[in-house]
Design an enzyme around this catalytic site. Structure first.
Site, mmCIF file in Angstrom:
data_model
loop_
_atom_site.group_PDB
_atom_site.id
_atom_site.type_symbol
_atom_site.label_atom_id
_atom_site.label_comp_id
_atom_site.label_asym_id
_atom_site.label_seq_id
_atom_site.Cartn_x
_atom_site.Cartn_y
_atom_site.Cartn_z
ATOM 1 N N SER A 48 33.458 108.072 27.553
ATOM 2 C CA SER A 48 32.943 108.227 26.183
ATOM 3 C C SER A 48 33.293 106.995 25.345
ATOM 4 C CB SER A 48 33.438 109.523 25.531
ATOM 5 O OG SER A 48 34.814 109.480 25.315
ATOM 6 N N ASN A 49 34.428 106.388 25.604
ATOM 7 C CA ASN A 49 34.742 105.124 24.913
ATOM 8 C C ASN A 49 33.804 104.011 25.354
ATOM 9 O OD1 ASN A 49 37.204 105.153 23.077
ATOM 10 N ND2 ASN A 49 37.963 106.305 24.840
ATOM 11 N N MET A 57 42.799 104.851 34.721
ATOM 12 C CA MET A 57 44.051 105.574 34.914
ATOM 13 C C MET A 57 44.933 104.967 36.015
ATOM 14 S SD MET A 57 43.611 107.495 32.408
ATOM 15 C CE MET A 57 44.699 108.920 32.312
ATOM 16 N N ILE A 69 48.387 98.269 35.926
ATOM 17 C CA ILE A 69 47.860 96.934 36.216
ATOM 18 C C ILE A 69 49.030 96.036 36.609
ATOM 19 C CG2 ILE A 69 46.609 94.994 35.196
ATOM 20 C CD1 ILE A 69 44.775 97.224 34.906
ATOM 21 N N ASN A 99 44.116 98.042 25.847
ATOM 22 C CA ASN A 99 43.980 99.421 26.309
ATOM 23 C C ASN A 99 43.927 100.346 25.104
ATOM 24 O OD1 ASN A 99 44.104 101.669 28.172
ATOM 25 N ND2 ASN A 99 46.269 101.920 27.639
ATOM 26 N N HIS A 108 44.949 104.349 24.014
ATOM 27 C CA HIS A 108 45.767 105.460 24.490
ATOM 28 C C HIS A 108 45.749 106.580 23.443
ATOM 29 C CE1 HIS A 108 48.943 107.471 26.706
ATOM 30 N NE2 HIS A 108 49.536 107.686 25.553
#
Ligand code: GAR
Length: 200
Positions: free
Chosen positions: A13-14, A90, A93, A107, A109
Site C-alpha cells: 500500500s505504501n 521484512m 539489510i 525505511n 516503520h
C-alpha cells in the site's frame, strides 16, 4: 530524473501511494525498480500493472543474505538508482547494500521509533498500552529500525483499539508521509551528516 527503487514484501500500500504520487508529478521522482523477496506479493502485481520493472528473488535459492544482496546491488547499479525506499520489506539489510547506499536508503516503520522496533509494531503498542503511536521514516543502518530519524507522524491509540485497527490507521498516515519525504530527497532537501539529519 531522480530515480528510486522500492523494496516490498507485502501488500504494497505504501508502494501504491508512491506510484500514485509519481504519476501525479508530486513525487518529483521516477520509480525505476521494484525489488521483492516474495514472487506472490501484491506489490509485485501492482508494479506489473504500472509498468515498473521488477526484480524478484527467492532467498532460499541463495546461500546467504549477502549473496542475494550482491545480486540486488547489480540491479540497482544498472538501473542507476539514487535512493532505496524500503516499504514493508521484512528483511534485515547487510553492509553489502548499507555501505554503497549510506545516506541514500530509507525505511518506514509503523511506530514512533525508538519505541517498538521489529515485527508487529502496532501489536506491541496496543499490548504496552501507549496512548500515542504513529509512523517513522528513518535512514537505514545495519540494525533493526535503528537508523537516524527523518520524519514522524503521530496516531492516537484508543482504549479499545486492536492491533489491526491501529495498523490500518497508521498506514493511512504512512501513505501521506512517505511520498512527502521521498519528494524532499528528490528535491535535494535531506542530508545525512554522521548520524545527524539535516532538512532544508
Ligand atoms: C507498513 O505498515 C510498514 O510500516 C511496515 O509494514 C507495512 C507494509 O505495508 N514495515 C515494517 O513493519 C518494517 N519493520 P504495505 O506493504 O501495505 O506498504
Amino acid at each position: 530524473p531522480y530515480r528510486i527503487a522500492v523494496f516490498a514484501s507485502g501488500s504494497g500500500s505504501n508502494f501504491q501511494a508512491l506510484l500514485d504520487s509519481a504519476q501525479s508529478g508530486r513525487l518529483g521522482a521516477q520509480i525505476a525498480l521494484l525489488v521483492s523477496d516474495k514472487p506472490q506479493a501484491k506489490a509485485v502485481e501492482r508494479a506489473r500493472a504500472a509498468g515498473v520493472p521488477v526484480f524478484v528473488f527467492a532467498p532460499k535459492d541463495y546461500e546467504s543474505r549477502e549473496a542475494y544482496e550482491r545480486e540486488i546491488l547489480g540491479e540497482l547499479q544498472q538501473a542507476k538508482i539514487d535512493l532505496i525506499v524500503l516499504a514493508g520489506y521484512m528483511r534485515l539489510i547487510t553492509d553489502v547494500l548499507v555501505e554503497p547506499y549510506a545516506g541514500r536508503m530509507i525505511n518506514i516503520h509503523p511506530s514512533l521509533l525508538p519505541s517498538f522496533p521489529g515485527k508487529d509494531a502496532a501489536g506491541q503498542a496496543v499490548e504496552h498500552g501507549v496512548r500515542l503511536s504513529g509512523a517513522t521514516v528513518h535512514f537505514v543502518d545495519g540494525g533493526m529500525d535503528t537508523g537516524p530519524i527523518i520524519a514522524q507522524r503521530a496516531v492516537e491509540v484508543t482504549a479499545d483499539d486492536t492491533a489491526i485497527e491501529l495498523q490500518l490507521r497508521i498506514q493511512e498516515q504512512e501513505r501521506l508521509l512517505y511520498p512527502e519525504v521521498v519528494s524532499w530527497f528528490a528535491a535535494g532537501r535531506v542530508k545525512l551528516e554522521g548520524r545527524r539529519v539535516l532538512l532544508f
